[in-house]
Design a protein around this motif. Sequence first.
Motif, mmCIF file in Angstrom:
data_model
loop_
_atom_site.group_PDB
_atom_site.id
_atom_site.type_symbol
_atom_site.label_atom_id
_atom_site.label_comp_id
_atom_site.label_asym_id
_atom_site.label_seq_id
_atom_site.Cartn_x
_atom_site.Cartn_y
_atom_site.Cartn_z
ATOM 1 N N ASN A 137 43.501 52.359 37.956
ATOM 2 C CA ASN A 137 42.358 51.763 38.649
ATOM 3 C C ASN A 137 42.715 51.570 40.119
ATOM 4 O O ASN A 137 43.857 51.219 40.439
ATOM 5 C CB ASN A 137 42.000 50.392 38.051
ATOM 6 C CG ASN A 137 41.536 50.498 36.617
ATOM 7 O OD1 ASN A 137 40.419 50.909 36.337
ATOM 8 N ND2 ASN A 137 42.418 50.130 35.685
ATOM 9 N N LEU A 138 41.737 51.817 40.996
ATOM 10 C CA LEU A 138 41.963 51.570 42.412
ATOM 11 C C LEU A 138 40.761 50.847 42.996
ATOM 12 O O LEU A 138 39.613 51.221 42.734
ATOM 13 C CB LEU A 138 42.212 52.879 43.176
ATOM 14 C CG LEU A 138 42.511 52.687 44.678
ATOM 15 C CD1 LEU A 138 43.600 53.640 45.139
ATOM 16 C CD2 LEU A 138 41.255 52.898 45.527
ATOM 17 N N PHE A 139 41.048 49.808 43.766
ATOM 18 C CA PHE A 139 40.010 49.009 44.403
ATOM 19 C C PHE A 139 40.167 49.054 45.918
ATOM 20 O O PHE A 139 41.284 48.917 46.428
ATOM 21 C CB PHE A 139 40.110 47.539 43.958
ATOM 22 C CG PHE A 139 39.976 47.340 42.468
ATOM 23 C CD1 PHE A 139 38.756 46.988 41.908
ATOM 24 C CD2 PHE A 139 41.083 47.501 41.643
ATOM 25 C CE1 PHE A 139 38.637 46.790 40.533
ATOM 26 C CE2 PHE A 139 40.973 47.307 40.271
ATOM 27 C CZ PHE A 139 39.754 46.945 39.720
ATOM 28 N N TYR A 140 39.048 49.268 46.628
ATOM 29 C CA TYR A 140 38.993 49.043 48.069
ATOM 30 C C TYR A 140 38.372 47.661 48.233
ATOM 31 O O TYR A 140 37.155 47.509 48.155
ATOM 32 C CB TYR A 140 38.126 50.081 48.765
ATOM 33 C CG TYR A 140 38.669 51.500 48.742
ATOM 34 C CD1 TYR A 140 39.864 51.830 49.365
ATOM 35 C CD2 TYR A 140 37.960 52.520 48.110
ATOM 36 C CE1 TYR A 140 40.358 53.124 49.360
ATOM 37 C CE2 TYR A 140 38.448 53.825 48.098
ATOM 38 C CZ TYR A 140 39.641 54.119 48.722
ATOM 39 O OH TYR A 140 40.118 55.405 48.712
ATOM 40 N N THR A 141 39.189 46.643 48.401
ATOM 41 C CA THR A 141 38.748 45.242 48.400
ATOM 42 C C THR A 141 37.975 44.971 47.097
ATOM 43 O O THR A 141 38.590 44.927 46.035
ATOM 44 C CB THR A 141 37.897 44.907 49.653
ATOM 45 O OG1 THR A 141 38.595 45.414 50.800
ATOM 46 C CG2 THR A 141 37.778 43.408 49.836
ATOM 47 N N ASP A 142 36.639 44.862 47.135
ATOM 48 C CA ASP A 142 35.883 44.552 45.910
ATOM 49 C C ASP A 142 35.300 45.795 45.241
ATOM 50 O O ASP A 142 34.805 45.717 44.114
ATOM 51 C CB ASP A 142 34.727 43.580 46.228
ATOM 52 C CG ASP A 142 35.230 42.229 46.700
ATOM 53 O OD1 ASP A 142 36.322 41.831 46.246
ATOM 54 O OD2 ASP A 142 34.569 41.593 47.533
ATOM 55 N N PHE A 143 35.335 46.931 45.923
ATOM 56 C CA PHE A 143 34.739 48.149 45.363
ATOM 57 C C PHE A 143 35.767 48.911 44.523
ATOM 58 O O PHE A 143 36.874 49.193 44.990
ATOM 59 C CB PHE A 143 34.229 49.059 46.484
ATOM 60 C CG PHE A 143 33.750 50.406 45.993
ATOM 61 C CD1 PHE A 143 32.580 50.510 45.253
ATOM 62 C CD2 PHE A 143 34.487 51.552 46.259
ATOM 63 C CE1 PHE A 143 32.138 51.754 44.790
ATOM 64 C CE2 PHE A 143 34.061 52.789 45.809
ATOM 65 C CZ PHE A 143 32.887 52.891 45.072
ATOM 66 N N GLN A 144 35.404 49.233 43.282
ATOM 67 C CA GLN A 144 36.320 49.979 42.423
ATOM 68 C C GLN A 144 36.045 51.478 42.570
ATOM 69 O O GLN A 144 34.994 51.976 42.182
ATOM 70 C CB GLN A 144 36.179 49.562 40.959
ATOM 71 C CG GLN A 144 37.247 50.209 40.071
ATOM 72 C CD GLN A 144 37.360 49.574 38.693
ATOM 73 O OE1 GLN A 144 36.591 48.664 38.361
ATOM 74 N NE2 GLN A 144 38.305 50.027 37.897
#
Length: 251
Positions: A11-18
């Motif tokens: 899983n990878l998140f850009y701040t709150d966006f997955q």
Amino acid sequence: MTKIIETNKLNLFYTDFQALIEVDLTVAQNLITALIGPSGCGKSTLLRVLNRMNDLIEGVRMTGSVKISGQESLGEDVDLIALRKKVGMVFQRPNPFPLSIFENVAYGLRIHGEKRKSVLAETVEKSLASVLLFNELKDRLAANALTLSLEQQQRLCIARLLAVTPEILLMDEPCSTLDPLSTMKIEELMVELKKQYTIIIVTHNMQQAARVSDDCGFMLLGELIEFGPTKEIFTAPRNKKTEDYITGRFG
């Protein structure tokens, strides 16, 4: 099949966006693996995970596992210089340095402390020969790399990677700025290079994926929807979403 890359529940998140959701992927050695899917579906993000390029973006966090040659590559103690030497990347637009052709190819070796002129010269020749550029450019090695055609620049960027002896080549739409003839030449080069390297390519060009890849993964909204031999993905996809994308119903 010898597996060289294995992701598990990535899983990878850009701040709150997955951007990546529970991605399980196994990449076989010395094959070309293509990642396809509409824009913004996570293809390039997944590619950049493999050499930790996403680490350069603020607010990125990852969970899960990425093993390269059996070694976990997401840990905080991973040597990123060594990882990026092993897993090299070619970008959409060729990005040669504003240096001579010779110094572009020798750059990585110099960074790693190589100073012997004979080693530098031999490696530059071998790397340029690997991308079928040496005979073309052997009398122009002192010329600025920016004077080359786009296709030659892209080959040069690949040669620059090969000089530091990677095992895996990541290619993020390497032909997107090239004309059809130049694209064909780069595709032929990829097929030749897979004898020595494992190649993963992100492409929006379905025909390209069908032509050059051995395995193919279809991504949608951060998920790896389907993965398998390219011929099966294109002729008998198991998932309706894959079939809809390949037949042009969306994307």
